[in-house]
Motif scaffolding. Structure first.
Motif, short mmCIF file in Angstrom:
data_model
loop_
_atom_site.label_atom_id
_atom_site.label_comp_id
_atom_site.label_asym_id
_atom_site.label_seq_id
_atom_site.Cartn_x
_atom_site.Cartn_y
_atom_site.Cartn_z
N ARG A 16 -2.09 3.51 -2.93
CA ARG A 16 -2.37 2.08 -2.72
C ARG A 16 -3.83 1.76 -3.02
O ARG A 16 -4.14 0.73 -3.60
CB ARG A 16 -2.05 1.69 -1.27
N ARG A 17 -4.72 2.65 -2.60
CA ARG A 17 -6.14 2.44 -2.85
C ARG A 17 -6.45 2.45 -4.35
O ARG A 17 -7.20 1.62 -4.85
CB ARG A 17 -6.98 3.49 -2.12
N VAL A 18 -5.85 3.39 -5.07
CA VAL A 18 -6.05 3.46 -6.52
C VAL A 18 -5.56 2.18 -7.18
O VAL A 18 -6.22 1.62 -8.06
CB VAL A 18 -5.34 4.70 -7.12
N LEU A 19 -4.40 1.69 -6.75
CA LEU A 19 -3.85 0.46 -7.32
C LEU A 19 -4.76 -0.73 -7.03
O LEU A 19 -5.00 -1.57 -7.91
CB LEU A 19 -2.44 0.22 -6.76
N GLN A 20 -5.28 -0.82 -5.82
CA GLN A 20 -6.21 -1.91 -5.47
C GLN A 20 -7.48 -1.84 -6.31
O GLN A 20 -7.98 -2.87 -6.79
CB GLN A 20 -6.57 -1.85 -3.99
N PHE A 52 -5.27 4.42 -16.46
CA PHE A 52 -4.29 4.23 -15.39
C PHE A 52 -3.18 3.31 -15.86
O PHE A 52 -3.43 2.25 -16.41
CB PHE A 52 -4.99 3.64 -14.15
N VAL A 53 -1.93 3.74 -15.64
CA VAL A 53 -0.76 2.97 -16.06
C VAL A 53 -0.03 2.38 -14.87
O VAL A 53 0.42 1.24 -14.90
CB VAL A 53 0.21 3.83 -16.90
N GLY A 54 0.08 3.16 -13.79
CA GLY A 54 0.80 2.65 -12.62
C GLY A 54 1.09 3.73 -11.61
O GLY A 54 0.58 4.84 -11.69
N VAL A 55 1.97 3.37 -10.68
CA VAL A 55 2.35 4.26 -9.59
C VAL A 55 3.87 4.33 -9.57
O VAL A 55 4.54 3.32 -9.71
CB VAL A 55 1.85 3.70 -8.23
N ARG A 60 9.71 9.86 -1.36
CA ARG A 60 8.96 10.97 -0.77
C ARG A 60 7.76 11.35 -1.60
O ARG A 60 6.69 11.60 -1.07
CB ARG A 60 9.87 12.18 -0.60
N HIS A 61 7.94 11.45 -2.89
CA HIS A 61 6.86 11.90 -3.77
C HIS A 61 6.34 10.74 -4.60
O HIS A 61 7.05 10.18 -5.41
CB HIS A 61 7.36 13.01 -4.70
N VAL A 62 5.10 10.38 -4.36
CA VAL A 62 4.46 9.30 -5.12
C VAL A 62 3.56 9.96 -6.16
O VAL A 62 2.89 10.95 -5.88
CB VAL A 62 3.64 8.39 -4.18
N GLN A 63 3.55 9.40 -7.35
CA GLN A 63 2.70 9.91 -8.42
C GLN A 63 1.97 8.77 -9.09
O GLN A 63 2.51 7.67 -9.21
CB GLN A 63 3.54 10.66 -9.46
#
Length: 76
Positions: A16-20, A52-55, A60-63
């Motif tokens: 979430r922090r990376v996306l923000q 960065f492209v996305g999340v 369970r596993h977020v990348q």
């Protein structure tokens, strides 16, 4: 230059922090460096900075997803 997509395992809070940061026009240096290291692990040579492209939306596993330009004559 060819692009490869790399997946970086990460926890939900950091994702979430990376996306923000990305939405604010900034970068998360630690995950960007992890993407670069993943390219090296795959036997390729990065030709530029990871983008960065996305999340992923895993339960369970977020990348984190990064596209990285690589030199065509490097790696497999």
């Amino acid at each position: 230059m060819p692009l490869i997509r790399v997946h970086v395992d990460i926890d939900r809070v950091t994702a979430r922090r990376v996306l923000q940061l990305h939405r604010a026009g900034r970068i998360h240096g630690e995950s960007r460096e992890a993407a670069r290291e993943e390219v090296w692990r795959q036997g390729r040579t990065p030709a530029g900075d990871p983008v960065f492209v996305g999340v992923t939306n895993g339960r369970r596993h977020v990348q984190l997803l990064y596209d990285v330009e690589v030199y065509p004559d490097s790696g497999p």
